[in-house]
Design a protein around this motif. Structure first.
Motif, PDB file in Angstrom:
ATOM      1  N   LEU A   1      44.930  32.276  31.637  1.00 54.08           N
ATOM      2  CA  LEU A   1      43.894  31.610  32.421  1.00 54.08           C
ATOM      3  C   LEU A   1      42.837  32.631  32.832  1.00 54.08           C
ATOM      4  CD1 LEU A   1      46.025  29.245  34.649  1.00 54.08           C
ATOM      5  CD2 LEU A   1      44.333  28.567  32.944  1.00 54.08           C
ATOM      6  N   TYR A   2      41.658  32.471  32.262  1.00 55.38           N
ATOM      7  CA  TYR A   2      40.586  33.419  32.561  1.00 55.38           C
ATOM      8  C   TYR A   2      39.802  33.005  33.804  1.00 55.38           C
ATOM      9  CZ  TYR A   2      41.408  35.352  27.924  1.00 55.38           C
ATOM     10  OH  TYR A   2      41.970  35.933  26.837  1.00 55.38           O
ATOM     11  N   ALA A   3      39.084  33.983  34.354  1.00 57.87           N
ATOM     12  CA  ALA A   3      38.213  33.711  35.501  1.00 57.87           C
ATOM     13  C   ALA A   3      37.098  32.752  35.087  1.00 57.87           C
ATOM     14  CB  ALA A   3      37.620  35.015  36.014  1.00 57.87           C
ATOM     15  N   ASP A   4      36.639  31.933  36.041  1.00 49.50           N
ATOM     16  CA  ASP A   4      35.494  31.048  35.791  1.00 49.50           C
ATOM     17  C   ASP A   4      34.183  31.828  35.884  1.00 49.50           C
ATOM     18  OD1 ASP A   4      37.278  28.801  35.874  1.00 49.50           O
ATOM     19  OD2 ASP A   4      37.268  29.008  38.054  1.00 49.50           O
ATOM     20  N   LEU A   5      34.172  32.812  36.793  1.00 52.00           N
ATOM     21  CA  LEU A   5      32.919  33.521  37.081  1.00 52.00           C
ATOM     22  C   LEU A   5      33.186  35.014  37.250  1.00 52.00           C
ATOM     23  CD1 LEU A   5      29.860  33.284  37.894  1.00 52.00           C
ATOM     24  CD2 LEU A   5      30.641  33.167  40.268  1.00 52.00           C
ATOM     25  N   LEU A   6      32.295  35.802  36.676  1.00 55.45           N
ATOM     26  CA  LEU A   6      32.333  37.259  36.882  1.00 55.45           C
ATOM     27  C   LEU A   6      30.958  37.713  37.365  1.00 55.45           C
ATOM     28  CD1 LEU A   6      33.565  40.177  36.404  1.00 55.45           C
ATOM     29  CD2 LEU A   6      32.418  40.084  34.173  1.00 55.45           C
ATOM     30  N   ILE A   7      30.941  38.391  38.490  1.00 51.15           N
ATOM     31  CA  ILE A   7      29.706  39.051  38.937  1.00 51.15           C
ATOM     32  C   ILE A   7      29.934  40.531  38.689  1.00 51.15           C
ATOM     33  CG2 ILE A   7      28.187  39.481  40.916  1.00 51.15           C
ATOM     34  CD1 ILE A   7      29.641  36.863  42.063  1.00 51.15           C
ATOM     35  N   HIS A   8      29.038  41.158  37.956  1.00 52.52           N
ATOM     36  CA  HIS A   8      29.325  42.533  37.535  1.00 52.52           C
ATOM     37  C   HIS A   8      28.115  43.445  37.681  1.00 52.52           C
ATOM     38  CE1 HIS A   8      27.045  42.235  33.721  1.00 52.52           C
ATOM     39  NE2 HIS A   8      27.376  40.949  33.793  1.00 52.52           N
ATOM     40  N   SER A   9      28.373  44.728  37.550  1.00 51.83           N
ATOM     41  CA  SER A   9      27.335  45.768  37.498  1.00 51.83           C
ATOM     42  C   SER A   9      26.490  45.843  38.760  1.00 51.83           C
ATOM     43  CB  SER A   9      26.406  45.561  36.282  1.00 51.83           C
ATOM     44  OG  SER A   9      27.158  45.376  35.102  1.00 51.83           O
ATOM     45  N   ALA A  10      27.074  45.490  39.917  1.00 55.56           N
ATOM     46  CA  ALA A  10      26.307  45.602  41.165  1.00 55.56           C
ATOM     47  C   ALA A  10      25.999  47.072  41.435  1.00 55.56           C
ATOM     48  CB  ALA A  10      27.117  45.028  42.323  1.00 55.56           C
ATOM     49  N   GLN A  11      24.793  47.324  41.877  1.00 53.47           N
ATOM     50  CA  GLN A  11      24.436  48.694  42.292  1.00 53.47           C
ATOM     51  C   GLN A  11      25.472  49.180  43.303  1.00 53.47           C
ATOM     52  OE1 GLN A  11      21.810  50.427  41.162  1.00 53.47           O
ATOM     53  NE2 GLN A  11      22.158  52.207  42.482  1.00 53.47           N
TER      54      GLN A  11
ATOM     55  N   ALA B   1      35.739  38.934  40.177  1.00 53.84           N
ATOM     56  CA  ALA B   1      36.016  37.773  39.309  1.00 53.84           C
ATOM     57  C   ALA B   1      36.668  36.682  40.141  1.00 53.84           C
ATOM     58  CB  ALA B   1      36.933  38.191  38.162  1.00 53.84           C
ATOM     59  N   ILE B   2      36.284  35.424  39.840  1.00 52.44           N
ATOM     60  CA  ILE B   2      36.737  34.277  40.636  1.00 52.44           C
ATOM     61  C   ILE B   2      37.307  33.206  39.706  1.00 52.44           C
ATOM     62  CG2 ILE B   2      35.991  32.478  42.277  1.00 52.44           C
ATOM     63  CD1 ILE B   2      33.594  34.429  42.931  1.00 52.44           C
ATOM     64  N   ARG B   3      38.464  32.664  40.083  1.00 50.13           N
ATOM     65  CA  ARG B   3      39.021  31.530  39.325  1.00 50.13           C
ATOM     66  C   ARG B   3      39.433  30.424  40.301  1.00 50.13           C
ATOM     67  NH1 ARG B   3      44.330  30.953  37.324  1.00 50.13           N
ATOM     68  NH2 ARG B   3      44.647  33.178  37.135  1.00 50.13           N
ATOM     69  N   GLU B   4      39.044  29.207  39.981  1.00 46.51           N
ATOM     70  CA  GLU B   4      39.346  28.049  40.830  1.00 46.51           C
ATOM     71  C   GLU B   4      39.053  28.317  42.302  1.00 46.51           C
ATOM     72  OE1 GLU B   4      43.318  26.960  39.725  1.00 46.51           O
ATOM     73  OE2 GLU B   4      42.641  26.074  37.841  1.00 46.51           O
TER      74      GLU B   4
ATOM     75  N   LEU C   1      41.461  39.494  32.872  1.00 46.19           N
ATOM     76  CA  LEU C   1      41.169  38.214  33.517  1.00 46.19           C
ATOM     77  C   LEU C   1      39.817  37.639  33.093  1.00 46.19           C
ATOM     78  CD1 LEU C   1      42.504  39.254  36.999  1.00 46.19           C
ATOM     79  CD2 LEU C   1      43.380  37.352  35.649  1.00 46.19           C
ATOM     80  N   VAL C   2      39.043  38.454  32.356  1.00 48.38           N
ATOM     81  CA  VAL C   2      37.712  37.988  31.949  1.00 48.38           C
ATOM     82  C   VAL C   2      37.759  37.621  30.470  1.00 48.38           C
ATOM     83  CG1 VAL C   2      35.285  38.616  31.754  1.00 48.38           C
ATOM     84  CG2 VAL C   2      36.638  39.466  33.678  1.00 48.38           C
ATOM     85  N   GLY C   3      37.452  36.378  30.173  1.00 46.60           N
ATOM     86  CA  GLY C   3      37.546  35.921  28.786  1.00 46.60           C
ATOM     87  C   GLY C   3      36.234  35.393  28.260  1.00 46.60           C
ATOM     88  N   PRO C   4      36.244  34.830  27.078  1.00 46.92           N
ATOM     89  CA  PRO C   4      34.992  34.352  26.450  1.00 46.92           C
ATOM     90  C   PRO C   4      34.334  33.218  27.231  1.00 46.92           C
ATOM     91  CG  PRO C   4      36.924  33.845  25.076  1.00 46.92           C
ATOM     92  CD  PRO C   4      37.414  34.693  26.196  1.00 46.92           C
ATOM     93  N   GLU C   5      35.133  32.422  27.932  1.00 48.72           N
ATOM     94  CA  GLU C   5      34.526  31.295  28.666  1.00 48.72           C
ATOM     95  C   GLU C   5      34.060  31.674  30.069  1.00 48.72           C
ATOM     96  OE1 GLU C   5      38.032  28.946  27.760  1.00 48.72           O
ATOM     97  OE2 GLU C   5      37.338  30.005  25.978  1.00 48.72           O
ATOM     98  N   THR C   6      34.362  32.876  30.475  1.00 44.28           N
ATOM     99  CA  THR C   6      33.969  33.293  31.830  1.00 44.28           C
ATOM    100  C   THR C   6      32.452  33.412  31.917  1.00 44.28           C
ATOM    101  OG1 THR C   6      36.023  34.550  32.028  1.00 44.28           O
ATOM    102  CG2 THR C   6      34.271  35.081  33.587  1.00 44.28           C
TER     103      THR C   6
END
Ligand code: IZC
Ligand code: ZN
Length: 427
Positions: free
Chosen positions: A2-12, A42-45, A62-67
């Motif tokens: 089960l992959y994460a729905d959302l990834l926020i990345h590369s924050a300064q 990363a956030i799931r559900e 936890l980060v997949g192609p659909e994230t």
């Protein structure tokens, strides 16, 4: 998998507030904000499943192609703001009081003349449920756009059993309908309405209002406007003691305008938070620290009352009092929805550092409303309430004021507000 729905990345930089969920941050702990450079979450559900550097979170599996991926390059990522003291459930406004204030008429004098809180009680009583909800929804949406993802809301513009219950039921409905999470507080002890003595109205709150509000389970907290000329320390103690018996958690408006021993009472009753505290005594501050009572400071109210008087935040922090910040959003003493403005005022006039102010507006604010296990920090298991701030570093947050620094608001893993979409709609 089960992959994460959302990834926020590369924050300064990403501010996590890690490690403060068990106890509110105090003293030097208020500067420990759990910074991660090149941060990711990363956030799931709706819940956070991974926090770390972008490299670490990408390697978590936890980060997949659909994230869905949102890059926060050059930006600051933080937990959603928590606003732990507001009076936003009402109808009407009080801009007529501005000229009175400018002529030097004190806030409590306006109330004594039947204006102030009592004027909002009248306009709220005349409004339909739909009107109150529509006006309050607008305020809540403004709050969300300014980064507030959880907000405490007090009743107190009813002052009869039926009207107070109506306000609390509307808060419950709005909590279901709106994205922002609401935490309800019963504050029948907001003003003494005409026709009652303070003692009679205190009896009415204790005998009629509190048991009915408790029976319907409509509020988590009970609050009192403890202020000479409104509710005395003695009346406040009677109301809060009864509320405690009925399993409410407690809050108190203490020592705002005149010193009266409100902070001492807050410590005696071990309330969750004591709010305002401009006139709190040295002994009161020491007692708050000893009992671990959170000081919720409201610099936008001080600013708007224009008396050049602010709470002694530095002394409170030195004494070990955990400090939180709130808007006090209300139609009289603080007609604003803006936590970013509060952060600026907290740095300039309460002399908090940007780190302390952000701690006070997130994890300590979550503690002040009993939500520190759910929100206020970016840690695995917590709600995915995240802000992407359109600023290059933390100092920029209080520095550039009067605008909205929020780029994107994420609530339970969903993008619920974005400045770019808003720009497109308005241009
Ligand atoms: O409507 O003036 N201080 N309560 C205590 C308020 C301000 C709200 C108002
Ligand atoms: Zn208040």
């Amino acid at each position: 998998m089960l992959y994460a729905d959302l990834l926020i990345h590369s924050a300064q930089v990403m501010v996590t507030m890690k490690g403060h969920s068990g106890c509110p941050a105090r003293g030097e702990g208020m500067s420990e904000i759990g910074l991660i450079e090149d941060g990711a979450v990363a956030i799931r559900e709706g819940k956070i499943v991974a926090v770390g550097t972008t490299e670490e979170v990408l390697a978590s599996g936890l980060v997949g192609p659909e994230t869905r991926r949102i890059g926060a390059q050059g930006k600051v990522v933080s937990p959603g703001f928590v606003d732990p003291h507001t009076h936003v459930i009402y109808a009407g406004s009080r801009e007529n009081e501005l000229s009175l204030k400018l002529r030097g008429v004190p806030y409590l004098e306006i109330l004594k003349q039947g204006g102030g809180i009592l004027s909002t009680v009248r306009s709220t009583k005349q409004a339909t449920d739909g009107e109150i909800k529509a006006q309050t929804s607008r305020r809540l949406q403004t709050m969300l756009s300014l980064g507030t993802t959880t907000v405490e809301v007090k009743s107190g513009y009813g002052l009869t059993l039926d009207e107070e219950m109506r306000a609390l039921r509307l808060i419950k409905e709005l909590n279901h309908e709106q994205v922002i999470d609401l935490v309800p507080t019963f504050m029948g002890a907001h003003a003494v309405p005409p026709g009652f003595s303070e003692e009679e109205f205190t009896d009415y709150i204790i005998e009629d209002m509190l048991p009915n509000v408790a029976a319907e389970g409509l509020a988590e907290f009970c609050d009192v406007f403890c202020e000479p000329g409104v509710f005395s320390v003695n009346s406040s103690e009677r109301i809060l003691s009864k509320a405690k018996q009925l399993n409410f958690k407690l809050k108190i408006h203490a020592d705002e305008l005149d010193p009266a021993g409100g902070a001492e009472l807050a410590a005696k009753l071990s309330v969750t938070s004591a709010d305002h505290l401009l006139q709190a005594s040295d002994e009161g501050i020491t007692a708050l620290a000893k009992q671990g009572v959170i000081a919720v400071l409201l610099p936008a109210t001080s600013f708007n009352l224009a008396k050049n008087s602010y709470a002694r935040a530095r002394e409170m922090i030195s004494a070990g009092v955990p400090v939180a910040l709130a808007t006090d959003s209300n139609p009289g003493s603080s007609p604003t929805e803006s936590m970013p403005l509060v952060l600026t005022l907290a740095c300039l006039y309460l002399r908090l550092t940007p780190e302390e102010a952000l701690t006070a507006a997130t994890i300590n604010a979550a503690h002040a409303i009993g939500r520190a296990n759910e929100v206020g920090s970016l840690e695995v298991g917590k709600q995915g309430d995240v802000l992407i701030l359109d600023i290059p570093n933390l100092n920029y947050l209080p520095y550039h004021f009067g605008n909205n620094p929020v780029g994107t608001v994420i609530k339970r893993g969903n993008v619920v507000w974005d400045s770019k979409i808003f720009d497109r709609q308005t241009t």
